[in-house]
Design a protein around this motif. Structure first.
Motif, short mmCIF file in Angstrom:
data_model
loop_
_atom_site.label_atom_id
_atom_site.label_comp_id
_atom_site.label_asym_id
_atom_site.label_seq_id
_atom_site.Cartn_x
_atom_site.Cartn_y
_atom_site.Cartn_z
N GLU A 1 -7.74 -1.52 -4.32
CA GLU A 1 -8.48 -0.68 -3.38
C GLU A 1 -7.91 0.72 -3.53
N HIS B 1 -8.67 5.02 -2.42
CA HIS B 1 -9.47 6.05 -1.74
C HIS B 1 -8.80 7.40 -1.92
N GLN C 1 -11.67 7.26 -9.16
CA GLN C 1 -12.23 5.94 -9.52
C GLN C 1 -12.47 5.84 -11.03
N HIS D 1 0.84 -1.20 0.00
CA HIS D 1 0.00 0.00 0.00
C HIS D 1 0.87 1.25 0.00
#
Ligand SMILES: [Zn+2]
Ligand SMILES: [Zn+2]
Ligand SMILES: [Zn+2]
Ligand SMILES: [Zn+2]
Lengths: 413, 413
Positions: free
Chosen positions: B295, B297, B306, B267
């Motif tokens: 994933e 954000h 997105q 990450h």
């Protein structure tokens, strides 16, 4: 600090609205390709807003700049002057093929390149004309709705009003453009409808006559312009092949048709200077034999004129003849605009080069070969120049040789 | 009246000279296609002059305008947002095929479209990316010499210096751009030679190591970036396939290479906001599995993020990893530019999407299939975002699993 605003923003907005709704009659979902001087950006922004409100798919402006054009003449190597951005013009032609509408904003200094080497100017013009040809064919063939409108650029204003301070000159030119573009009343769109009806009455009269030729006389002029077989007069609103009725020029005062490329005889003297791609050509005088210019002179800019005439075979023949009364509002303003969009609407004129296929009966369905057979000219250029004045007389000549007065002393007879 | 000039004309002229000679290394007879905000016209004029002095064949500027872009979002019908000027981008690709050099001037408001509907922004971006792809491939493939440079636009300056009056903000941004572009010394061209030599020493060290992966750690970050098989590090001056050595970014502080599209794990949290086509995306945090973002954000602009990730299959994988020490002059300025050309040169970064084929040994001769087989990613997007800070540690990991310190506390180890 209060900034002087030489151009009233609400009037500019109104002109943008007229250009989009009357000039283009832009259709919902239709894209718009817009060329303009970078200086006209405030106008281009208003046009984009009105175009999107009219439902435009996409508005793509292509902005040019006089100083960059001059940088080329000042600093570029010699080989530059035979080049043009082919990729851009090819792209424009593709856009027109895909039903993109076309608006061009004029407003640059009409003498932008007056100080540059006329040989280089002529070469650069020819390279541009050749590269632009695929796009011009779609405009001249009236494939899509298109229009020309004007923005009062500062350098242009200084040419029209050389004795006024810059801001005042620009304000005066703005007012002249707005008035000529029929923005002065309460409802410019209605004013344009009425004006289009007037022009239509003239074209209907002329189409009813089906003259074989027009005979122009005036100081320095004795010119017989044969008209193309099956020619048709147009003026004001007109319907493109994509079915959209537009006004290709804002302003417009002319009715016009296609001369016969082989049937022009005599001599003619220009009544106004011609600003051609940044140079001024003054006092053009030419002689035609069998439709072809065999002798041409100008007191200023003759080099550029001769290069123009040598552009290709069709450059020495006529592609348009247009009638404008001397009492036209633009003529009555008494101004010399040094810009064809205005000056051609102040006087009868002829154009060298490419004809408009719509100026034939059933022109949309004629092949280039058929148009040529009926006398339509073909060229990489289309250059209007003014031959009318308060002293112009015009007779219509019928097939049987009989004559009908069309103009007397510059006015409709 | 004296007009305030927030941008010193002689410095702007110097930047234009550096952009043409160092950035592009424009060759005699070569054409130049230049995109810029219309606001940057004073800079574009200087670039055109320097380009012609360097022997340019033809300089073609394509100017854009933020207000016209916003007019679209305000007034255009819904269908507009899936459109792009394909004809123009196709033309650009054709120009690059014909060896036209490319310069892009950045300088618009980084939050230009921040107030617009993010769904529409994302659709418009995707349509533009798709239309631009043929041209981007030639840039990403380094077919021709190209460069990016910056103009201190007023709206951009107001974002960087929100507390200063407009003129002062623009003057400060101008100075920051000029300093970062290494114009401050007596001989900017010599300064660029020295800087290019420094970057080359870094890339030679990294190319000697041939790491299999880089392991980034820092607050919110534990990321292993596998490097592509046969990857090659680049930085500073670089030679395009047309044989011209240019500096694709003015300024530049990074050394960069191609990650392996299937070998990124862990990450990572962004260390600066990302300005993407007029919207701001803040505090990006993503997780990779087998090279793919699974994933994602953001505290602001997540909708746009997105949509970006859904652009195509390659949009969720990396196309670039770049190393920039925290002591880089741009980082030390302490400014957040909200512009990738500057912010990516203030911090280590990664890019989503398309890789650069030059970042492979012998990359110019590799087919797209070979590049993919070696781990090179392919996408319609290429978006850099910043992951480095004063707390970033990086280890190089060899094929045998052994580790070499590359960065400690944000600096070369
Ligand atoms: Zn005409
Ligand atoms: Zn004409
Ligand atoms: Zn980078
Ligand atoms: Zn990048």
């Amino acid at each position: 600090m209060t900034q002087l605003t030489p151009i009233a923003p609400e009037r500019l907005d109104r002109l943008a609205d007229v250009a989009v709704r009357v000039g283009l009659n832009l259709q919902p979902g239709q894209d718009l390709l817009l060329t303009a001087p970078a200086e006209a950006l405030p106008f281009v922004r208003r046009i984009a807003a009105h175009a999107y409100r009219a439902g435009a798919g996409l508005v793509t402006p292509i902005l040019s700049d006089a100083e960059i054009a001059r940088a080329r003449f000042r600093d570029a190597p010699d080989a530059s002057f035979d080049k043009a951005p082919d990729w851009l013009y090819r792209g424009m032609a593709e856009a027109f093929s895909e039903n993109t509408a076309r608006m061009a904003i004029v407003g640059e200094d009409p003498m932008m390149l007056a100080g540059e080497d006329p040989e280089k100017v002529a070469r650069a013009n020819k390279a541009t004309s050749l590269a632009y040809r695929p796009a011009l064919e779609k405009i001249a063939g009236f494939d899509i709705n298109w229009t020309l409108a004007a923005y009062p650029g500062a350098a242009w204003a200084a040419r029209v009003f050389p004795d006024l301070p810059e801001v005042e000159a620009q304000a005066r030119l703005a007012e002249a453009i707005f008035a000529a573009s029929r923005l002065d009343g309460d409802d410019p769109v209605a004013a344009w409808s009425a004006h289009n009806a007037d022009l239509r009455a003239r074209t209907e009269w002329l189409n009813g006559k089906q003259f074989a030729a027009l005979h122009f006389t005036g100081p320095g002029t004795d010119l017989t312009v044969g008209l193309a077989d099956g020619h048709e007069w147009h003026g004001g609103a007109s319907t493109a092949k994509n079915g959209v009725t537009c006004n290709p020029n804002i302003p417009t005062e002319e009715v016009f048709t296609t001369p016969h490329a082989q049937r022009v005889e005599g001599h003619v003297r220009a009544t106004k200077p011609l600003s051609h791609q940044g140079t001024l050509i003054e006092e053009i005088a030419v002689r035609f034999e069998a439709g072809r210019i065999v002798e041409a002179h100008a007191t200023k800019g003759e080099t550029v004129l001769q290069k123009v005439l040598d552009s290709d075979e069709g450059a020495r023949r006529l592609g348009e003849v247009a009638l404008v009364p001397h009492s036209s509002p633009i003529s009555q303003s008494g101004l010399l605009f040094y810009n064809t969009l205005f000056d051609e609407n102040a006087a009868c004129h002829i154009a060298l080069g490419q004809c408009y296929s719509k100026c034939f009966r059933g022109g949309a369905d004629l092949s280039p070969e058929q148009i040529a057979a009926q006398g339509g000219n073909s060229s990489i250029i289309h250059i209007d120049w003014m031959i009318g004045s308060a002293e112009t007389d015009i007779d219509g000549i019928r097939e049987d040789g009989s004559r009908v007065p069309v103009f007397r002393k510059g006015e409709w007879a």
